[in-house]
Design a protein around this motif. Structure first.
Motif, PDB file in Angstrom:
ATOM      1  N   LYS A  38       0.723  -1.091   0.078  1.00 18.50           N
ATOM      2  CA  LYS A  38      -0.041   0.178  -0.063  1.00 18.50           C
ATOM      3  C   LYS A  38       0.985   1.282  -0.021  1.00 18.50           C
ATOM      4  O   LYS A  38       0.606   2.324  -0.827  1.00 18.50           O
ATOM      5  CB  LYS A  38      -1.089   0.013   1.245  1.00 18.50           C
ATOM      6  CG  LYS A  38      -1.834   1.126   1.383  1.00 18.50           C
ATOM      7  CD  LYS A  38      -2.706   1.025   2.602  1.00 18.50           C
ATOM      8  CE  LYS A  38      -3.526   2.272   2.555  1.00 18.50           C
ATOM      9  NZ  LYS A  38      -4.438   2.255   3.812  1.00 18.50           N
ATOM     10  N   GLN A  39       1.904   1.224   0.729  1.00 17.36           N
ATOM     11  CA  GLN A  39       2.739   2.603   0.892  1.00 17.36           C
ATOM     12  C   GLN A  39       3.668   2.520  -0.383  1.00 17.36           C
ATOM     13  O   GLN A  39       3.965   3.694  -0.741  1.00 17.36           O
ATOM     14  CB  GLN A  39       3.712   2.297   2.059  1.00 17.36           C
ATOM     15  CG  GLN A  39       3.030   2.563   3.491  1.00 17.36           C
ATOM     16  CD  GLN A  39       3.789   2.566   4.525  1.00 17.36           C
ATOM     17  OE1 GLN A  39       5.215   2.853   4.595  1.00 17.36           O
ATOM     18  NE2 GLN A  39       3.087   2.531   5.970  1.00 17.36           N
ATOM     19  N   ASP A  52      17.099   3.489  16.312  1.00 15.55           N
ATOM     20  CA  ASP A  52      16.834   4.684  15.877  1.00 15.55           C
ATOM     21  C   ASP A  52      15.596   4.335  14.827  1.00 15.55           C
ATOM     22  O   ASP A  52      14.674   5.240  14.940  1.00 15.55           O
ATOM     23  CB  ASP A  52      17.874   5.435  15.128  1.00 15.55           C
ATOM     24  CG  ASP A  52      19.103   6.260  16.099  1.00 15.55           C
ATOM     25  OD1 ASP A  52      18.551   6.019  17.343  1.00 15.55           O
ATOM     26  OD2 ASP A  52      19.790   6.543  15.683  1.00 15.55           O
ATOM     27  N   GLY A  53      15.979   3.460  14.043  1.00 19.67           N
ATOM     28  CA  GLY A  53      14.640   3.033  13.109  1.00 19.67           C
ATOM     29  C   GLY A  53      13.290   2.820  13.784  1.00 19.67           C
ATOM     30  O   GLY A  53      12.255   3.470  13.356  1.00 19.67           O
ATOM     31  N   VAL A  54      13.381   2.075  14.683  1.00 19.08           N
ATOM     32  CA  VAL A  54      12.179   1.638  15.645  1.00 19.08           C
ATOM     33  C   VAL A  54      11.576   2.760  16.239  1.00 19.08           C
ATOM     34  O   VAL A  54      10.390   3.190  16.132  1.00 19.08           O
ATOM     35  CB  VAL A  54      12.324   0.590  16.644  1.00 19.08           C
ATOM     36  CG1 VAL A  54      11.318   0.460  17.462  1.00 19.08           C
ATOM     37  CG2 VAL A  54      12.838  -0.963  16.042  1.00 19.08           C
ATOM     38  N   LEU A  55      12.332   3.836  16.983  1.00 17.94           N
ATOM     39  CA  LEU A  55      12.042   4.838  17.667  1.00 17.94           C
ATOM     40  C   LEU A  55      11.350   5.878  16.541  1.00 17.94           C
ATOM     41  O   LEU A  55      10.310   6.427  16.896  1.00 17.94           O
ATOM     42  CB  LEU A  55      13.003   5.623  18.383  1.00 17.94           C
ATOM     43  CG  LEU A  55      13.557   4.936  19.775  1.00 17.94           C
ATOM     44  CD1 LEU A  55      14.743   5.592  20.258  1.00 17.94           C
ATOM     45  CD2 LEU A  55      12.365   4.537  20.550  1.00 17.94           C
ATOM     46  N   GLY A  75       7.546   6.982  16.195  1.00 21.50           N
ATOM     47  CA  GLY A  75       7.339   8.655  16.248  1.00 21.50           C
ATOM     48  C   GLY A  75       6.124   8.981  14.957  1.00 21.50           C
ATOM     49  O   GLY A  75       5.174   9.902  15.135  1.00 21.50           O
ATOM     50  N   TYR A  76       6.667   8.368  13.853  1.00 20.00           N
ATOM     51  CA  TYR A  76       5.792   8.770  12.702  1.00 20.00           C
ATOM     52  C   TYR A  76       4.263   8.106  12.581  1.00 20.00           C
ATOM     53  O   TYR A  76       3.566   8.754  12.337  1.00 20.00           O
ATOM     54  CB  TYR A  76       6.472   8.226  11.406  1.00 20.00           C
ATOM     55  CG  TYR A  76       7.968   8.704  11.143  1.00 20.00           C
ATOM     56  CD1 TYR A  76       8.083  10.194  11.564  1.00 20.00           C
ATOM     57  CD2 TYR A  76       8.762   8.235  10.403  1.00 20.00           C
ATOM     58  CE1 TYR A  76       9.499  10.589  11.354  1.00 20.00           C
ATOM     59  CE2 TYR A  76       9.966   8.756  10.100  1.00 20.00           C
ATOM     60  CZ  TYR A  76      10.479   9.953  10.284  1.00 20.00           C
ATOM     61  OH  TYR A  76      11.506  10.544  10.158  1.00 20.00           O
ATOM     62  N   LEU A 112       6.160   3.248   7.878  1.00 17.77           N
ATOM     63  CA  LEU A 112       6.992   1.832   8.031  1.00 17.77           C
ATOM     64  C   LEU A 112       8.227   2.097   7.137  1.00 17.77           C
ATOM     65  O   LEU A 112       9.381   1.792   7.317  1.00 17.77           O
ATOM     66  CB  LEU A 112       6.137   0.790   7.459  1.00 17.77           C
ATOM     67  CG  LEU A 112       7.051  -0.496   7.454  1.00 17.77           C
ATOM     68  CD1 LEU A 112       7.583  -0.836   8.885  1.00 17.77           C
ATOM     69  CD2 LEU A 112       6.043  -1.753   7.099  1.00 17.77           C
ATOM     70  N   ILE A 113       8.178   2.424   5.700  1.00 16.29           N
ATOM     71  CA  ILE A 113       9.120   2.555   4.856  1.00 16.29           C
ATOM     72  C   ILE A 113      10.196   3.562   5.419  1.00 16.29           C
ATOM     73  O   ILE A 113      11.411   3.483   5.085  1.00 16.29           O
ATOM     74  CB  ILE A 113       8.523   3.038   3.176  1.00 16.29           C
ATOM     75  CG1 ILE A 113       7.732   1.906   2.769  1.00 16.29           C
ATOM     76  CG2 ILE A 113       9.792   3.326   2.460  1.00 16.29           C
ATOM     77  CD1 ILE A 113       7.216   2.024   1.533  1.00 16.29           C
TER      78      ILE A 113
END
Length: 354
Positions: free
Chosen positions: A97-98, A224-227, A231-232, A241-242
């Motif tokens: 979808k994204q 960092d990616g998970v945080l 946040g997004y 996610l992307i």
């Protein structure tokens, strides 16, 4: 006499070797060597990177009574493959979808440009032409499409090269994990007897330094990616996610990686809702504060002892020379050279300064 000093012979040999390499390069005798090196560089680099990440797991599993090392390696490969497959199945619809939404970005940009041009025509009192802005946006995406079409062969060759690298990497990684412990004894054989203890310590320190950096940097990047993704999602940003995955990969490069990861998110936020870009910046600042004050000190501790200014200068030099790959390997290469020089100086003081 200083000419009889052992280090003078080593330096002379190194200089003569560099002169020989220079003339061989000028005579184009090194082309086959460069071709072989260029072909094997990326598979070995990626496999070496994964080797340091997976080695602790393989070592723990191989200590089990009925699980030899080859079986432990295959088990780790199977678990990773299963995890990737499960993650792909679970996130397939979201990612698809994204990606479909990303393909619509040019239309969204054109629509935003049309709205901006209408607003300008109403409020700029004739100073700025909205039609010219819209025309430039249209020309840009038209030219971009034309460039992609004209470079399709290069794109396909790049994809084919990447696919071949991905096929080779598991085989290289398997043998690195299986026989990596034989490298130290092999390298020790070429050293003089009195230098073997120092040489063994040097090799162990280099291995420990590279392992600490790679495992630590990957851990920090993943956090960092998970945080960032969390946040997004909280602020409702599109493509969360992307963008979170992109941030995780970008953060493998220290210092500038987080900034690179934030740029697409700010662009998406501006197209979604201009005020959301402010929240993206806040998330970036918060994540960087958490990394700098909690995550990185806990993960790295005092293992590397590299001043931030040194890292920045390394990245500034590596980026124009070797691009993204240079930025990724600049810091571990520096740490290895630093360890080698430190041990060389200690060896000199121990054996040759008397």
């Amino acid at each position: 006499m200083w000419i009889k000093h052992p280090y003078f012979k080593y330096v002379t040999g190194a200089v003569l070797f560099l002169i020989l390499v220079y003339f061989l390069e000028k005579l184009d005798f090194l082309y086959p060597v460069k071709t072989i090196f260029g072909t094997l560089f990326y598979p070995i680099l990626i496999a070496g990177f994964l080797f340091y990440i997976l080695r602790p797991v393989v070592e723990v599993l191989s200590r089990m009574r009925y699980l030899p090392k080859p079986a432990a390696i295959l088990l780790v490969f199977a678990v990773i493959g299963g995890a990737l497959y499960a993650a792909g199945r679970a996130l397939y619809e979201t990612i698809q979808k994204q990606i479909n939404n990303i393909s619509q970005l040019p239309d969204k940009v054109k629509k935003t440009a049309e709205e901006a041009s209408d607003t300008l025509e109403k409020n700029d009192m004739g100073m700025v032409s909205g039609a010219s802005i819209q025309q430039r946006v249209t020309e840009y995406f038209g030219g971009l499409t034309q460039q992609i079409g004209s470079h399709m062969s290069e794109i396909f060759s790049t994809i084919a090269g990447a696919a071949s690298v991905l096929v080779i990497v598991p085989f290289v990684l398997f043998f690195l994990l299986k026989d990596g412990n034989r490298l130290l004894p092999f390298l020790k054989k070429g050293l003089p007897e009195k230098l073997k203890p120092r040489g063994e310590k040097l090799l162990k320190d280099v291995d420990k330094t590279v392992s600490s950096y790679i495992v630590g940097q990957v851990t920090v990047a993943a956090i960092d990616g998970v945080l960032t993704y969390i946040g997004y999602v909280i602020i409702g940003l599109d493509f969360a996610l992307i963008l979170g995955l992109f941030t995780a990969f970008a953060c493998i490069v220290p210092f500038v990686g987080p900034v690179i990861g934030a740029v697409p998110a700010i662009g998406v936020a501006l197209m979604q809702e201009p005020s959301m870009a402010f929240y993206v910046v806040i998330i970036f600042v918060v994540v960087q504060q958490l990394e700098g004050n909690l995550v990185a000190p806990y993960v790295f501790g005092e293992k590397l002892n590299i001043h931030p200014l040194t890292v920045i200068l390394l990245l500034v030099v590596a980026a124009p020379l070797y691009g993204v790959v240079g930025m990724i390997i600049a810091v571990p290469t520096y740490t290895v050279i630093k360890v080698i020089l430190k041990h060389s100086y200690q060896t000199y003081q121990l054996y040759y300064s008397k």
